[in-house]
Design an enzyme around this catalytic site. Structure first.
Site, short mmCIF file in Angstrom:
data_model
loop_
_atom_site.label_atom_id
_atom_site.label_comp_id
_atom_site.label_asym_id
_atom_site.label_seq_id
_atom_site.Cartn_x
_atom_site.Cartn_y
_atom_site.Cartn_z
CE1 TYR A 98 -3.19 2.98 0.72
CE2 TYR A 98 -2.26 3.09 2.93
CZ TYR A 98 -3.07 3.62 1.94
OH TYR A 98 -3.74 4.78 2.16
CG ASP A 170 -2.49 -4.59 5.21
OD1 ASP A 170 -3.68 -4.92 5.38
OD2 ASP A 170 -2.16 -3.42 4.92
CE LYS A 195 -9.06 1.81 3.10
NZ LYS A 195 -8.13 2.24 4.15
#
Length: 380
Positions: A98, A170, A195
């Protein structure tokens, strides 16, 4: 107990005083102590709060861990975990990571003497070659954002144990309902709880979970020292969002599978990246370690100009950053989630100029497909 039953039981933590089925919001920064020599479990909310503790206990249980820590954002969680390392330490990180994580690795940690190497985590030999005498951890993101590249978690864990290294994963894209890194031997799991876990585009939150007593102490020390903790109202909203995670994620994932298959058959689409497709290069590994292809897919329409046309003509998905919400969200990674990377770095990690990322929400899948078809009709 089934995973959905456990989800509801863990998020319905009845108040022992009133019997309220929802966790009380304890809006207090400080707590009265019994006397000069007798201190209670809570003293100051940065160090611990009953509402946040309930949320942390819930997230730890859902992820199959003993210890959970809630942070103000996903990046606060990831950064705090990375801050357990010290000057002179080295990390090996998936190169498909990310953009916010890349920013911390590239612009912040080196100022404190912590170095890193980015490698292709689908290739165990590359990971092995990147390990140095001062390497302390391997950092996994699977599926990766936004390329949906897959890492074999068990293989990376085996290598880490062989080399005496920690593993961090993650798990934002998959959630604890469909992928369980701790059960595969990972030491620390992180999420952007903003999220899918919260699921309504209304809060920012992050979580770190571990089973290791010593690692738990190190993470808690950073959480308390830095103070980037999740507020109690946001914790309550996170718990509320978690109650519907099972049905939300199942529906979104089923729709994502249908949309990925539809786009794959469309000649106007250069490539579809989704681990639920048998054509995906990580499909077999993903099938072993996860129970769903997930609710996020990326597709390449060939050029920046084509991507612009598609976005400008879509009517249902929101054009925005973020993902994992009840509404579908379309984003352009080169200018959004991975804006920190230059054009060469973007191509190096597989982010092409025509790549769009779609987080599938709860709309009717037929409507989403019709909308994508009409938007794609504007491509020359």
């Amino acid at each position: 107990m089934g995973k959905w039953t456990n989800l509801i039981k863990q998020t319905t933590d009845s108040d022992p005083i009133s019997g309220a089925v929802n966790t009380p919001i304890q809006l207090s920064s400080t707590f009265s102590q019994a006397d000069f020599d007798t201190y209670g479990h809570f003293d100051y909310s940065r160090s611990g709060n009953p509402t946040r503790e309930s949320g942390e206990r819930t997230l730890a249980s859902l992820e199959g861990g003993k210890y959970g820590y809630l942070f103000s954002t996903g990046m606060a969680a990831i950064s705090s975990v990375l801050f357990i390392f010290s000057s002179g330490d080295h990390l090996v990180v998936s190169k498909q990571v990310y953009g916010g994580t890349f920013r911390i690795l590239h612009d912040v940690l080196p100022r404190f003497g912590i170095t890193y190497d980015l490698v292709d985590f689908s290739n165990i030999e590359e990971i092995k070659k990147a390990i140095k005498p001062n390497t302390k951890a391997l950092y996994i993101e699977t599926p990766a954002n936004p390329t949906l590249n897959i890492t074999d978690i068990s293989a990376v864990v085996a290598l880490a144990k062989e080399q005496g290294l920690l593993t961090i994963a993650d798990n934002t894209f998959m959630t604890p309902l469909t992928q369980r890194p701790l059960e595969l031997g990972v030491d620390i799991v992180v999420h952007s709880a903003t999220k899918f876990l919260a699921g309504h585009s209304d809060i920012l939150a992050g979580v770190a979970v571990t089973n290791d007593d010593e690692l738990a102490k190190r993470i808690y020390f950073i959480q308390n020292a830095v103070g980037a903790t999740l507020g109690v109202t946001d914790t309550w909203l996170l718990l509320r969002g978690l109650k519907t995670l099972g049905v939300r994620y199942k529906r979104s994932s089923e729709s994502a599978q249908t949309i990925a298959e539809h786009l794959q058959a469309d000649k106007r689409v250069v490539q579809v990246l989704y681990p639920g497709l048998s054509s995906h290069k990580g499909y077999d590994i993903h099938q072993r370690q996860a129970s769903s292809g997930g609710a996020v897919l990326s597709f390449d329409v060939g050029s920046l100009e084509n991507a612009r046309k598609v976005v400008e003509h879509l009517e249902i998905p929101i054009f925005s950053v973020s993902l994992g919400a009840v509404e579908s969200i379309i984003s352009y990674p080169p200018k959004m989630s991975h804006a920190e990377l230059n054009s060469e770095e973007l191509l190096e990690v597989g982010i092409t100029p025509g790549l769009l990322r779609l987080s599938v929400g709860l709309e009717d899948v037929e409507d989403l497909i019709d909308d994508l078809d009409q938007a794609l009709s504007y491509i020359d």
